[in-house]
Design a protein around this motif. Structure first.
Motif, PDB file in Angstrom:
ATOM      1  N   HIS A  69      -7.879  34.923 -38.598  1.00  0.00           N
ATOM      2  CA  HIS A  69      -8.060  34.789 -37.145  1.00  0.00           C
ATOM      3  C   HIS A  69      -8.204  33.333 -36.735  1.00  0.00           C
ATOM      4  O   HIS A  69      -7.722  32.932 -35.668  1.00  0.00           O
ATOM      5  N   ALA A  70      -8.841  32.544 -37.567  1.00  0.00           N
ATOM      6  CA  ALA A  70      -9.006  31.122 -37.256  1.00  0.00           C
ATOM      7  C   ALA A  70      -7.659  30.399 -37.228  1.00  0.00           C
ATOM      8  O   ALA A  70      -7.389  29.621 -36.302  1.00  0.00           O
ATOM      9  N   ILE A  71      -6.809  30.679 -38.206  1.00  0.00           N
ATOM     10  CA  ILE A  71      -5.521  29.970 -38.204  1.00  0.00           C
ATOM     11  C   ILE A  71      -4.532  30.598 -37.227  1.00  0.00           C
ATOM     12  O   ILE A  71      -3.592  29.945 -36.801  1.00  0.00           O
ATOM     13  N   THR A  72      -4.740  31.858 -36.860  1.00  0.00           N
ATOM     14  CA  THR A  72      -3.868  32.484 -35.869  1.00  0.00           C
ATOM     15  C   THR A  72      -4.025  31.820 -34.514  1.00  0.00           C
ATOM     16  O   THR A  72      -3.037  31.601 -33.800  1.00  0.00           O
ATOM     17  N   PHE A  73      -5.254  31.478 -34.170  1.00  0.00           N
ATOM     18  CA  PHE A  73      -5.494  30.847 -32.872  1.00  0.00           C
ATOM     19  C   PHE A  73      -5.242  29.341 -32.893  1.00  0.00           C
ATOM     20  O   PHE A  73      -5.264  28.697 -31.853  1.00  0.00           O
ATOM     21  N   SER A  74      -5.006  28.778 -34.070  1.00  0.00           N
ATOM     22  CA  SER A  74      -4.651  27.355 -34.115  1.00  0.00           C
ATOM     23  C   SER A  74      -3.138  27.231 -33.932  1.00  0.00           C
ATOM     24  O   SER A  74      -2.408  28.208 -33.886  1.00  0.00           O
ATOM     25  N   ASP A  75      -2.689  26.031 -33.832  1.00  0.00           N
ATOM     26  CA  ASP A  75      -1.264  25.800 -33.577  1.00  0.00           C
ATOM     27  C   ASP A  75      -0.610  25.195 -34.814  1.00  0.00           C
ATOM     28  O   ASP A  75      -0.208  24.039 -34.817  1.00  0.00           O
ATOM     29  N   ILE A  76      -0.488  26.000 -35.872  1.00  0.00           N
ATOM     30  CA  ILE A  76       0.090  25.459 -37.107  1.00  0.00           C
ATOM     31  C   ILE A  76       1.614  25.567 -37.125  1.00  0.00           C
ATOM     32  O   ILE A  76       2.248  25.034 -38.021  1.00  0.00           O
ATOM     33  N   ARG A  77       2.196  26.212 -36.139  1.00  0.00           N
ATOM     34  CA  ARG A  77       3.663  26.317 -36.097  1.00  0.00           C
ATOM     35  C   ARG A  77       4.312  24.952 -35.936  1.00  0.00           C
ATOM     36  O   ARG A  77       5.437  24.738 -36.353  1.00  0.00           O
ATOM     37  N   TYR A 101      -2.640  25.369 -45.343  1.00  0.00           N
ATOM     38  CA  TYR A 101      -3.394  26.366 -44.583  1.00  0.00           C
ATOM     39  C   TYR A 101      -3.222  27.785 -45.132  1.00  0.00           C
ATOM     40  O   TYR A 101      -4.115  28.616 -44.998  1.00  0.00           O
ATOM     41  N   VAL A 102      -2.082  28.055 -45.736  1.00  0.00           N
ATOM     42  CA  VAL A 102      -1.806  29.398 -46.254  1.00  0.00           C
ATOM     43  C   VAL A 102      -2.361  29.580 -47.676  1.00  0.00           C
ATOM     44  O   VAL A 102      -2.636  30.707 -48.087  1.00  0.00           O
ATOM     45  N   ALA A 103      -2.580  28.491 -48.399  1.00  0.00           N
ATOM     46  CA  ALA A 103      -3.038  28.573 -49.794  1.00  0.00           C
ATOM     47  C   ALA A 103      -4.312  29.405 -49.969  1.00  0.00           C
ATOM     48  O   ALA A 103      -4.360  30.262 -50.869  1.00  0.00           O
ATOM     49  N   PRO A 104      -5.351  29.210 -49.132  1.00  0.00           N
ATOM     50  CA  PRO A 104      -6.537  30.066 -49.324  1.00  0.00           C
ATOM     51  C   PRO A 104      -6.233  31.554 -49.151  1.00  0.00           C
ATOM     52  O   PRO A 104      -6.758  32.392 -49.899  1.00  0.00           O
ATOM     53  N   LEU A 105      -5.364  31.893 -48.208  1.00  0.00           N
ATOM     54  CA  LEU A 105      -5.003  33.303 -48.010  1.00  0.00           C
ATOM     55  C   LEU A 105      -4.311  33.875 -49.242  1.00  0.00           C
ATOM     56  O   LEU A 105      -4.595  35.000 -49.657  1.00  0.00           O
ATOM     57  N   LEU A 106      -3.404  33.108 -49.821  1.00  0.00           N
ATOM     58  CA  LEU A 106      -2.697  33.583 -51.011  1.00  0.00           C
ATOM     59  C   LEU A 106      -3.653  33.749 -52.189  1.00  0.00           C
ATOM     60  O   LEU A 106      -3.582  34.746 -52.919  1.00  0.00           O
ATOM     61  N   LEU A 107      -4.557  32.800 -52.367  1.00  0.00           N
ATOM     62  CA  LEU A 107      -5.516  32.898 -53.458  1.00  0.00           C
ATOM     63  C   LEU A 107      -6.473  34.072 -53.257  1.00  0.00           C
ATOM     64  O   LEU A 107      -6.834  34.761 -54.214  1.00  0.00           O
ATOM     65  N   TRP A 108      -6.881  34.314 -52.006  1.00  0.00           N
ATOM     66  CA  TRP A 108      -7.726  35.470 -51.733  1.00  0.00           C
ATOM     67  C   TRP A 108      -6.967  36.766 -51.988  1.00  0.00           C
ATOM     68  O   TRP A 108      -7.545  37.739 -52.465  1.00  0.00           O
ATOM     69  N   LEU A 109      -5.681  36.774 -51.690  1.00  0.00           N
ATOM     70  CA  LEU A 109      -4.868  37.957 -51.958  1.00  0.00           C
ATOM     71  C   LEU A 109      -4.807  38.236 -53.461  1.00  0.00           C
ATOM     72  O   LEU A 109      -4.981  39.382 -53.896  1.00  0.00           O
ATOM     73  N   PHE A 110      -4.588  37.190 -54.271  1.00  0.00           N
ATOM     74  CA  PHE A 110      -4.566  37.382 -55.723  1.00  0.00           C
ATOM     75  C   PHE A 110      -5.930  37.842 -56.240  1.00  0.00           C
ATOM     76  O   PHE A 110      -6.018  38.701 -57.116  1.00  0.00           O
ATOM     77  N   SER A 111      -6.997  37.276 -55.695  1.00  0.00           N
ATOM     78  CA  SER A 111      -8.341  37.700 -56.083  1.00  0.00           C
ATOM     79  C   SER A 111      -8.558  39.172 -55.745  1.00  0.00           C
ATOM     80  O   SER A 111      -9.115  39.927 -56.542  1.00  0.00           O
ATOM     81  N   LEU A 112      -8.103  39.572 -54.585  1.00  0.00           N
ATOM     82  CA  LEU A 112      -8.225  40.960 -54.154  1.00  0.00           C
ATOM     83  C   LEU A 112      -7.445  41.898 -55.069  1.00  0.00           C
ATOM     84  O   LEU A 112      -7.938  42.958 -55.463  1.00  0.00           O
ATOM     85  N   GLY A 131     -12.091  40.314 -48.447  1.00  0.00           N
ATOM     86  CA  GLY A 131     -11.608  40.892 -47.187  1.00  0.00           C
ATOM     87  C   GLY A 131     -12.235  40.230 -45.977  1.00  0.00           C
ATOM     88  O   GLY A 131     -11.544  39.939 -44.985  1.00  0.00           O
ATOM     89  N   LEU A 132     -13.523  39.977 -46.058  1.00  0.00           N
ATOM     90  CA  LEU A 132     -14.222  39.315 -44.959  1.00  0.00           C
ATOM     91  C   LEU A 132     -13.688  37.892 -44.753  1.00  0.00           C
ATOM     92  O   LEU A 132     -13.388  37.490 -43.617  1.00  0.00           O
ATOM     93  N   LEU A 133     -13.554  37.154 -45.826  1.00  0.00           N
ATOM     94  CA  LEU A 133     -13.042  35.777 -45.720  1.00  0.00           C
ATOM     95  C   LEU A 133     -11.612  35.750 -45.192  1.00  0.00           C
ATOM     96  O   LEU A 133     -11.271  34.904 -44.355  1.00  0.00           O
ATOM     97  N   GLN A 134     -10.784  36.662 -45.677  1.00  0.00           N
ATOM     98  CA  GLN A 134      -9.404  36.714 -45.198  1.00  0.00           C
ATOM     99  C   GLN A 134      -9.360  37.009 -43.712  1.00  0.00           C
ATOM    100  O   GLN A 134      -8.592  36.389 -42.978  1.00  0.00           O
ATOM    101  N   GLY A 135     -10.162  37.950 -43.268  1.00  0.00           N
ATOM    102  CA  GLY A 135     -10.171  38.300 -41.847  1.00  0.00           C
ATOM    103  C   GLY A 135     -10.606  37.155 -40.969  1.00  0.00           C
ATOM    104  O   GLY A 135      -9.954  36.835 -39.961  1.00  0.00           O
ATOM    105  N   ILE A 136     -11.691  36.497 -41.341  1.00  0.00           N
ATOM    106  CA  ILE A 136     -12.192  35.364 -40.550  1.00  0.00           C
ATOM    107  C   ILE A 136     -11.193  34.220 -40.559  1.00  0.00           C
ATOM    108  O   ILE A 136     -10.857  33.655 -39.510  1.00  0.00           O
ATOM    109  N   TYR A 137     -10.695  33.873 -41.736  1.00  0.00           N
ATOM    110  CA  TYR A 137      -9.778  32.736 -41.848  1.00  0.00           C
ATOM    111  C   TYR A 137      -8.450  33.023 -41.158  1.00  0.00           C
ATOM    112  O   TYR A 137      -7.882  32.154 -40.490  1.00  0.00           O
TER     113      TYR A 137
END
Length: 161
Positions: free
Chosen positions: A61-69, A79-90, A53-59
């Motif tokens: 916010h980091a990619i939200t403020f970047s310009d990945i669009r 950029y989304v792969a770590p979020l998906l893997l953290w979701l599966f871990s969760l 949860g902590l890693l997902q929150g920090i990451y």
């Protein structure tokens, strides 16, 4: 008459076999390990949930403020792969904490043992899967950071394969 003479020449004395008493320390230690095994796996799952949860929150916010669009679909996937893997871990860490209904005959020690082993096997499998996704997420995070820094591009991965 000696002992040898009564049984015949060269007869050996039988050594009495005495069953060794189990060391009470190790018996108590084993009982404690078995008694606390489910709670220790559940504590690990709670730690995985907190870390994820902590890693997902920090990451996030980091990619939200970047310009990945403006990035390509491949870059967005990196950029989304770590979020998906953290979701599966969760998800798998939370499955460790879910309570299931088990029918058990409290008068049968064999049934109790089998049920305990079934519960432990299931919880241990879920925590291992959660841990594997967490480890894979760190690999994906490193790749995402390298991609962000321009050190790992699509061409880099194509050349490796």
């Amino acid at each position: 008459m000696s002992n040898e003479d009564s049984r015949g020449k060269g007869a050996e004395e039988e050594v009495p076999v005495v069953a060794a008493e189990p060391n009470p320390f190790w018996k108590q230690n084993a009982e404690k390990l078995v008694g606390e095994s489910i709670s220790s796996v559940e504590d690990s799952a709670k730690q995985f949930i907190a870390i994820t949860g902590l890693l997902q929150g920090i990451y996030f916010h980091a990619i939200t403020f970047s310009d990945i669009r403006k990035e390509s679909a491949y870059s967005v996937l990196i950029y989304v792969a770590p979020l998906l893997l953290w979701l599966f871990s969760l998800i798998f860490a939370m499955l460790v904490l879910f309570k299931n209904k088990y029918s058990i005959n409290i008068n049968s020690s064999r049934n109790s043992k089998e049920t305990f082993e079934k519960i432990m096997t299931e919880k241990y499998r879920f925590i291992r899967i959660s841990g594997m996704f967490l480890i894979l997420s760190f690999v994906a995070l490193i790749i995402a950071v390298l991609h962000y820094m321009g050190l790992a591009t699509y061409q880099t991965f194509v050349e490796l394969m």
